[in-house]
Each structure stands twice: as C-alpha cells, then as structure tokens.
Design an enzyme around this catalytic site. Structure first.
Site, short mmCIF file in Angstrom:
data_model
loop_
_atom_site.label_atom_id
_atom_site.label_comp_id
_atom_site.label_asym_id
_atom_site.label_seq_id
_atom_site.Cartn_x
_atom_site.Cartn_y
_atom_site.Cartn_z
N ASP A 1 -6.24 -12.04 -45.28
CA ASP A 1 -5.64 -13.06 -44.42
C ASP A 1 -6.40 -13.14 -43.11
OD1 ASP A 1 -4.60 -10.46 -43.81
OD2 ASP A 1 -3.02 -11.38 -42.62
N GLU B 1 -1.89 -8.66 -43.22
CA GLU B 1 -2.26 -7.66 -42.22
C GLU B 1 -2.17 -8.22 -40.81
OE1 GLU B 1 -4.84 -5.40 -39.44
OE2 GLU B 1 -4.98 -7.50 -40.03
#
Length: 440
Positions: free
Chosen positions: A80, A146
């Site tokens: 991400d 994350e």
C-alpha cells in the site's frame, strides 16, 4: 560459501524485469484498503516466476513461498502507499511515472513497492542458484494497510496460523544501509469537556478550547524541555539519561529520544456564536527504548494542566478497525512497540556479511544517491515499519535493507534508484545462505 559473482550477475540480469514490475505496481493506485489491483499484480508476478505456492489471505496480504523446508525466513514489503497529496507538487504524473538510466519515478517507488520488486526477484535468484538453506523455505510477503496501521497485517498473518519465521527482512527504504531497529510509536487522544453557553456572555460557560490550550502548552513542554530537576514538566530527553532509564539508555541513545507532537485538533460547539463544549486532540508519540504505552499515557495524565482539569479530561489510545480491501476487519490498538537488535545478532550479521562480500563495507548506490549515504552501513530508521509487530509484539528478529530513501517516503516526486533494486535482490539472496543461527 555462495558464489557472490554469480549472485551479482543474476541480480543485474534481472534488473529490466524488476524495473518493469515496479512500474506496473506504481501504475496501480494502492492506498491502504484499496490494494486489490496491486495485490493481484504481485500474485501474478510470483506465479510467473515459478514460486512454489502463492496465496492471498483473508486480509488481502499476498504470500509467496519458495522451498520446502519446515523452517521459514521471511521477506516483507508493504504494497500500500499513501495518496499523492497536492497534485501540483508533482512534476510528472505520480502513477504513470517515468524512468531514466538511474531512477524510477512515481508514488510507491521508494515506499515501498521497490522493496517488493527486489524481494520477489531475490527469491527467484535463491531458487536459480540453490541458495535456500536446507530445511528452510522462503516466505515473501506483500503486506497491506501498513500506511494505515503498521504491523497490523503481520498480527493478522501470525494470529491465523502462519509459521513463525526464524527472522524477517523488511524491505522498507534504507538508503543503502542495514537497519537493526527503530523507535516505536502510539496514537493518543485527549478529550476535554466544557459547558456551552451563548457567545455574548462567555462567563456563563466553561470553554473546552481554553482548557485544551493549557494542555497543548504542557504537551509542547514535554517534547521540548530538558530533564533537570525543578521543572514542572520534565522533557522526554530524560530517557537518554541513565538516572531515568538505567536499563535501556544506551539503546535509547542509538535509536534517538522519544518525541510527541499534536497532529490533529477537533471541537464541538452548538454554533459559531457559542462557547465550545468539547475539544479533542490527537498526539503522535514516538517511543524510544525503555518506554511503554502505559508510561506514555500516564505522562500525559500527569501533566499539570491535565491534573488541573481533573474529571473533565480523558486520555486514551486510538484503535484501528478499517476494513481491508477484502472486507476483513482486524481490530487492534494503535500501539507500535520499539524494537532493536545487537549489531552482532546472527540475522543482522548475515546481511552485513552478504553486503561486504558483494559490494564492500560501505553503502553503495547510483551516483545521484551516494551524497546522501555517507553514514555507517549499520544504522536505524527514523520512521516506523511492520517490524513493530513482527519483533516488537512477537519477538521475531527483524533486520532492514531496502531500495530507495527514507526521505522519499510520502514526498512528492517520489523516486527510487535502479541500482538499489539490483543491490537489494543480490543481498537478500546471499544473506539467507550466510545465515548461521547458532553462531550469534
């Protein structure tokens, strides 16, 4: 002993493939909870390269396996990214990106889809050159969310029956260095209660914003003050002093002192013509060695202004519960523990020895990157990574080595260096073959 020249040559041969794969990932917007397309792209690349097994778990993490042993060495990359912010700050399209002889440009290039490219091809080199140690298999993880909640992805992985790795390499950007720790962090909320009244007669009410103004000054003092006797608020640098942190002050001096800053402020009020009856703030608290979440909350509760307003103040920790791209929710508190390793720990030494054998004892990189890399090879991150859960919560040893630069994270005009992709893939491949768990 591995054939280091063959490892270097193999990594260099894969350089065009790593660049292609990275640019494919950059082209797929993948903010936290929106990683579906990039997760599928990572799965497809792993399958194309002949990973023995590839899966996407319930949270949306992509996990690829090489080898057949029962013991595990893992390599983690989060897939991400943050958003692009103000588009006007970018000189080129952040998703279309571009490349030249040295760099690859685009959102996620350093933070940290470049690490995913190096990890996938590093594992392929391990297979090509038979470098996976007997009895081990390699777990390559493309982790999600994350940026929203670092480490939560690994809490999910480990709580859902995954084998416990012997150690984990984090591929977050390290500017050519090998990192053995970083500070932890937590997200704190402070709520202050007041009483509203008409703004034409403010003395009838109890303004929550005014109360919070006092608390804000004390939080600022907590971050900025020294630790000498006689201060109403003793500052966070006290954790570098053996008087206040006798067991951990040396690690704290390596990692850096804790910090706190107010990152958000909110209010409630019946109208713009009324006294505010509520005010809340978010506090970003960075934690060094020796600090705990309980201690950090108590420090806020012990501030003179917080005590002054007593029951009208509540200090708490945030929780995270956003659904992943698959719809799965894994709720956790927003606490991300500090972690640190000895420089001579077996897993750290494996990467250091691999780097020295392949590239020497100093940080390397493309010419435009080298001016930023005149620091010790072994160092630490400033920011936080998934290691807060892997080692901070679960005690699984971690070490960091990843393409790109920490300064590129969350910045406009993000880039990484092609040479870093090659260097990291080669070091990953050599390090697993040099790992000697009983020699530490």
């Amino acid at each position: 002993m591995p054939d280091f020249e063959r490892i270097r040559s193999a990594a260099e041969a894969y350089a065009p493939d790593m660049a292609r794969f990275l640019r494919r990932m950059i082209a797929l917007p993948s903010e936290s909870c929106g990683e579906r397309e990039v997760a599928h792209a990572v799965r497809d690349e792993m399958e194309r390269l002949g990973f023995d097994q590839v899966e996407i778990d319930g949270l949306g993490n992509v996990i690829g396996w090489m080898g057949e042993g029962e013991k595990v060495i893992a390599i983690d990359s989060h897939i991400d990214t943050v958003g692009v912010g103000n588009r006007d700050n970018w000189t080129h399209d952040p998703y279309q990106g571009y490349e030249d002889d040295e760099i690859i440009y685009g959102r996620g290039a350093s933070d940290q889809e470049g690490g995913m490219a190096s990890a996938v091809y590093g594992a392929r080199i391990m297979r090509d050159l038979r470098l996976i140690p007997p009895g081990y298999r390699i777990m390559v993880v493309g982790s999600v969310q994350e940026e929203d909640c670092d480490g939560m992805c690994w809490q999910y992985i480990l709580s859902h029956g995954a084998a416990r790795p012997a150690f984990v390499i984090s591929t977050e950007p390290t500017d050519g260095g090998i990192y053995r720790g970083h500070r932890g962090r937590m997200e704190i909320r402070v709520d202050v209660r007041g009483v509203s009244c008409h703004g034409s007669a403010p003395e009838r009410g109890d303004n929550a914003i005014y109360k919070m103004a006092d608390i804000l000054q004390d939080i600022r003092a907590l971050n900025e003050n020294g630790c000498e006797d006689g201060l109403a608020v003793r500052g966070l640098q006290k954790m570098l002093d053996p008087r206040f942190n006798p067991e951990h002050y040396e690690d704290a001096r390596f990692l850096g002192r804790g910090t706190c800053t107010v990152s958000e402020i909110f209010f409630t009020s019946p109208s713009r013509c009324a006294v505010a009856d509520g005010c809340s703030i978010s506090v970003d608290r960075r934690m060094t060695a020796g600090e705990t979440w309980e201690r950090c909350l108590q420090e806020i509760r012990d501030l003179p202004s917080v005590k002054k307003y007593g029951q009208d103040v509540r200090v708490s920790m945030y929780r995270y519960d956003r659904p992943s791209w698959t719809g799965e929710v894994f709720e956790t508190e927003c606490y991300f523990p500090t972690w640190i390793n000895r420089e001579d720990a077996a897993h750290v030494r494996a990467l250091v020895e691999a780097h020295q054998a392949l590239y020497g004892p100093r940080r390397v990189g493309a010419p435009s990157a080298l001016p930023l890399r005149q620091r010790p090879l072994v160092d630490k991150w400033t920011f936080s990574t998934n290691c807060v859960a892997i080692q901070g919560r679960y005690g699984i040893p971690c070490v960091g080595f990843g393409p790109g630069a920490e300064s590129q994270a969350h910045a406009p005009n993000e880039r990484t260096w092609k040479q870093d992709l090659v260097t990291c893939a080669a070091v990953y491949a050599a390090a697993v073959a040099l790992y000697r768990p009983d020699a530490g």
